[in-house]
Design a protein around this motif. Structure first.
Motif, PDB file in Angstrom:
ATOM      1  N   LYS A 145      32.423  41.506  35.772  1.00 26.22           N
ATOM      2  CA  LYS A 145      33.695  41.917  36.373  1.00 26.22           C
ATOM      3  C   LYS A 145      33.871  43.436  36.366  1.00 26.22           C
ATOM      4  O   LYS A 145      33.121  44.167  35.695  1.00 26.22           O
ATOM      5  N   TYR A 178      38.946  32.373  43.960  1.00 27.23           N
ATOM      6  CA  TYR A 178      39.778  31.824  42.889  1.00 27.23           C
ATOM      7  C   TYR A 178      40.861  30.894  43.422  1.00 27.23           C
ATOM      8  O   TYR A 178      41.894  30.718  42.772  1.00 27.23           O
ATOM      9  N   ILE A 219      42.461  38.957  28.295  1.00 29.85           N
ATOM     10  CA  ILE A 219      42.182  37.746  29.082  1.00 29.85           C
ATOM     11  C   ILE A 219      41.998  38.081  30.566  1.00 29.85           C
ATOM     12  O   ILE A 219      41.284  37.382  31.289  1.00 29.85           O
TER      13      ILE A 219
HETATM   14  P1  CMP Z   1      37.527  33.459  34.882  1.00 25.47           P
HETATM   15  O1  CMP Z   1      36.483  32.708  34.139  1.00 25.47           O
HETATM   16  O2  CMP Z   1      37.048  34.501  35.838  1.00 25.47           O
HETATM   17  O3  CMP Z   1      38.476  32.445  35.659  1.00 25.47           O
HETATM   18  C1  CMP Z   1      39.810  32.755  35.996  1.00 25.47           C
HETATM   19  C2  CMP Z   1      40.292  34.005  35.311  1.00 25.47           C
HETATM   20  O4  CMP Z   1      41.701  34.152  35.240  1.00 25.47           O
HETATM   21  C3  CMP Z   1      39.840  33.992  33.865  1.00 25.47           C
HETATM   22  O5  CMP Z   1      38.463  34.193  33.795  1.00 25.47           O
HETATM   23  C4  CMP Z   1      40.708  35.096  33.269  1.00 25.47           C
HETATM   24  O6  CMP Z   1      40.144  36.387  33.399  1.00 25.47           O
HETATM   25  C5  CMP Z   1      41.968  35.049  34.163  1.00 25.47           C
HETATM   26  N1  CMP Z   1      43.144  34.608  33.422  1.00 25.47           N
HETATM   27  C6  CMP Z   1      44.256  35.338  33.195  1.00 25.47           C
HETATM   28  N2  CMP Z   1      45.160  34.645  32.491  1.00 25.47           N
HETATM   29  C7  CMP Z   1      44.616  33.429  32.245  1.00 25.47           C
HETATM   30  C8  CMP Z   1      45.065  32.247  31.559  1.00 25.47           C
HETATM   31  N3  CMP Z   1      46.251  32.175  30.958  1.00 25.47           N
HETATM   32  N4  CMP Z   1      44.227  31.184  31.507  1.00 25.47           N
HETATM   33  C9  CMP Z   1      43.018  31.217  32.124  1.00 25.47           C
HETATM   34  N5  CMP Z   1      42.551  32.312  32.790  1.00 25.47           N
HETATM   35  C10 CMP Z   1      43.328  33.397  32.849  1.00 25.47           C
END
Ligand code: CMP
Length: 137
Positions: free
Chosen positions: A9, A49, A109
């Motif tokens: 990322k 997404y 996150i």
């Molecule tokens: P990723 O595996 O790329 O998939 C979706 C992304 O949303 C996750 O990683 C996080 O970077 C982001 N994200 C932000 N807030 C949350 C949350 N509460 N739960 C899950 N994913 C989150």
């Protein structure tokens, strides 16, 4: 043999740790089947997404994923989907096990360094989002 999609990322690309993250994959018997660095458009990120479109974090996620270049990688190996997820660690770096990519390189996150497909079925969909047949060796 499985294939899975990894995205390094924008936070990790900006920190100049692309090579260090790729080394985690290669040192753990995952091979690079395809790789490219690119800038996602807002439409790309929204589409990729799409499953999260109703989640409260969707807007921030799209904004973050378009904030700089990413590296998209097809990883190949035995149990590649599960192995990649194990190497990444928990989505929230504060909960990620010591020695995982997110524990070592991620801040939050949102800025959590890497994405990895969560199933073989989604891996196929995510791989075809970024790579054409002739790019997959
Ligand atoms: P990723 O595996 O790329 O998939 C979706 C992304 O949303 C996750 O990683 C996080 O970077 C982001 N994200 C932000 N807030 C949350 C949350 N509460 N739960 C899950 N994913 C989150």
């Amino acid at each position: 043999m499985e294939q899975t999609l990894s995205i390094i990322k924008p936070d990790a690309a900006a920190k100049n740790v692309i090579g260090k993250i790729i080394d985690r994959f290669e040192s753990n018997n995952l091979r690079i089947a395809a790789l490219k660095k690119l800038q996602l458009s807002k439409e790309d990120a929204q589409k990729f997404y799409d499953v999260h479109k109703n989640r409260p974090f969707f807007r921030d996620l799209v904004q973050f994923m378009t904030s700089g270049p990413v590296v998209v990688i097809v990883l190949e190996g035995e149990n590649a989907v599960a192995k990649n997820r194990e190497l990444m660690g928990a989505t929230n770096p504060k909960e990620a096990k010591k020695g995982t990519i997110r524990a070592d390189f991620a801040e939050s996150i949102d800025a959590n360094a890497v994405h990895g497909s969560d199933s073989l079925e989604n891996a196929a969909i995510e791989i075809s989002f970024f790579f054409g047949k002739r790019e997959l060796i």
